[in-house]
Design a protein around this motif. Structure first.
Motif, PDB file in Angstrom:
ATOM      1  N   UNK A  87      16.611  -2.733   3.292  1.00  0.00           N
ATOM      2  CA  UNK A  87      15.580  -2.827   3.683  1.00  0.00           C
ATOM      3  C   UNK A  87      14.516  -1.806   3.828  1.00  0.00           C
ATOM      4  N   UNK A  88      13.188  -2.197   3.878  1.00  0.00           N
ATOM      5  CA  UNK A  88      12.208  -1.172   3.910  1.00  0.00           C
ATOM      6  C   UNK A  88      11.192  -1.789   4.701  1.00  0.00           C
ATOM      7  N   UNK A  89      10.056  -1.106   5.515  1.00  0.00           N
ATOM      8  CA  UNK A  89       8.623  -1.516   5.974  1.00  0.00           C
ATOM      9  C   UNK A  89       8.040  -0.877   5.042  1.00  0.00           C
ATOM     10  N   UNK A  90       7.153  -1.984   4.560  1.00  0.00           N
ATOM     11  CA  UNK A  90       6.198  -1.725   3.443  1.00  0.00           C
ATOM     12  C   UNK A  90       4.664  -1.730   4.022  1.00  0.00           C
ATOM     13  N   UNK A 122       2.571   0.187  -5.877  1.00  0.00           N
ATOM     14  CA  UNK A 122       1.290  -0.102  -5.220  1.00  0.00           C
ATOM     15  C   UNK A 122       0.433  -1.410  -5.748  1.00  0.00           C
ATOM     16  N   UNK A 123       0.093  -2.186  -4.959  1.00  0.00           N
ATOM     17  CA  UNK A 123      -0.614  -3.299  -5.200  1.00  0.00           C
ATOM     18  C   UNK A 123       0.128  -4.483  -5.589  1.00  0.00           C
ATOM     19  N   UNK A 124       1.444  -4.516  -5.235  1.00  0.00           N
ATOM     20  CA  UNK A 124       2.349  -5.780  -5.654  1.00  0.00           C
ATOM     21  C   UNK A 124       2.094  -6.798  -4.638  1.00  0.00           C
ATOM     22  N   UNK A 125       1.896  -8.002  -5.067  1.00  0.00           N
ATOM     23  CA  UNK A 125       1.895  -8.967  -3.776  1.00  0.00           C
ATOM     24  C   UNK A 125       3.476  -8.992  -3.336  1.00  0.00           C
ATOM     25  N   UNK A 126       3.776  -8.891  -1.854  1.00  0.00           N
ATOM     26  CA  UNK A 126       4.876  -8.755  -1.528  1.00  0.00           C
ATOM     27  C   UNK A 126       5.216  -9.802  -0.470  1.00  0.00           C
ATOM     28  N   UNK A 127       4.133 -10.403   0.051  1.00  0.00           N
ATOM     29  CA  UNK A 127       4.634 -11.342   1.185  1.00  0.00           C
ATOM     30  C   UNK A 127       3.282 -12.147   1.331  1.00  0.00           C
ATOM     31  N   UNK A 128       3.048 -12.965   2.273  1.00  0.00           N
ATOM     32  CA  UNK A 128       2.096 -13.936   2.695  1.00  0.00           C
ATOM     33  C   UNK A 128       1.870 -13.919   4.086  1.00  0.00           C
ATOM     34  N   UNK A 129       0.583 -13.967   4.479  1.00  0.00           N
ATOM     35  CA  UNK A 129       0.111 -13.970   5.929  1.00  0.00           C
ATOM     36  C   UNK A 129      -0.525 -15.370   6.072  1.00  0.00           C
ATOM     37  N   UNK A 131       0.777  -1.092  -0.151  1.00  0.00           N
ATOM     38  CA  UNK A 131      -0.088  -0.064  -0.094  1.00  0.00           C
ATOM     39  C   UNK A 131       1.000   1.238   0.007  1.00  0.00           C
ATOM     40  N   UNK A 132       1.662   1.276  -0.901  1.00  0.00           N
ATOM     41  CA  UNK A 132       2.826   2.453  -0.988  1.00  0.00           C
ATOM     42  C   UNK A 132       2.254   3.439  -1.759  1.00  0.00           C
ATOM     43  N   UNK A 133       2.597   4.797  -1.482  1.00  0.00           N
ATOM     44  CA  UNK A 133       1.793   5.981  -2.131  1.00  0.00           C
ATOM     45  C   UNK A 133       2.624   6.076  -3.427  1.00  0.00           C
ATOM     46  N   UNK A 134       3.976   5.638  -3.591  1.00  0.00           N
ATOM     47  CA  UNK A 134       4.947   6.072  -4.648  1.00  0.00           C
ATOM     48  C   UNK A 134       5.758   4.739  -4.711  1.00  0.00           C
ATOM     49  N   UNK A 135       6.362   4.312  -5.817  1.00  0.00           N
ATOM     50  CA  UNK A 135       7.143   3.263  -5.943  1.00  0.00           C
ATOM     51  C   UNK A 135       8.230   3.337  -5.018  1.00  0.00           C
ATOM     52  N   UNK A 136       8.711   2.298  -4.307  1.00  0.00           N
ATOM     53  CA  UNK A 136       9.852   1.983  -3.517  1.00  0.00           C
ATOM     54  C   UNK A 136      10.896   1.218  -4.033  1.00  0.00           C
ATOM     55  N   UNK A 137      12.020   1.848  -4.279  1.00  0.00           N
ATOM     56  CA  UNK A 137      13.139   0.899  -4.829  1.00  0.00           C
ATOM     57  C   UNK A 137      14.155   0.500  -3.626  1.00  0.00           C
TER      58      UNK A 137
END
Length: 153
Positions: free
Chosen positions: A51-54, A115-122, A39-45
């Motif tokens: 590392x980053x908290x998404x 935004x909307x990329x599948x990044x992990x699983x729960x 749910x990022x507002x802008x692309x994160x590289x």
């Protein structure tokens, strides 16, 4: 006690402005994990080693004795070297903040999160009520205190 035949309801609140992300969802009927989306507002590289908290854009309420584990997506890990730190990340039943995913780039190329990329699983797991009891001695076992490679590599 855990019963595989009992349905469990987890309440989800989507934060304003994140309605387009949708709820976590299983990609196949028998999948154990619900895919989490960025749910990022802008692309994160993420540069290699970075590392980053998404954010995911939602919070949830689980019943007592349930935990949610944030785990890597195998395809991202294998193909791009993207995985989660603190894996599995535990979300306790009493946590009500936004679910976040700590991603790290172990690959050799920058990785862009849109935004909307599948990044992990729960994955949801039962947590038994455990009572710790101090004792003077523990029962002996064949293994004893052997650990960290005691049976070979």
């Amino acid at each position: 006690m855990y019963d595989a035949n009992v349905d469990v309801t987890v309440k989800i609140t989507v934060f304003p402005g994140n309605e387009d992300i949708g709820l976590p969802e299983k990609m196949t009927e028998l999948a154990s994990g619900f895919d989490l989306k960025a749910a990022v507002d802008a692309p994160v590289t993420l540069q290699p080693g970075e590392r980053a908290l998404i954010p995911t854009g939602f919070a949830m309420a689980m019943p007592a004795n349930l935990e949610a584990q944030v785990r890597p997506r195998s395809g991202l890990a294998y193909k791009k070297g993207i995985t989660t730190l603190n894996s599995p990340g535990t979300i306790d039943a009493d946590y009500r903040g936004e679910v976040g995913v700590i991603l790290i780039n172990h690959g050799s190329e920058p990785f862009v999160i849109e935004r909307g990329d599948r990044i992990a699983q729960l994955v949801f797991q039962w947590v038994p009520r455990v009572h710790l009891k101090q004792v003077d001695r523990l029962e002996e076992t064949e293994r004893g205190s052997g650990g960290f490679g005691h049976t070979g590599v």
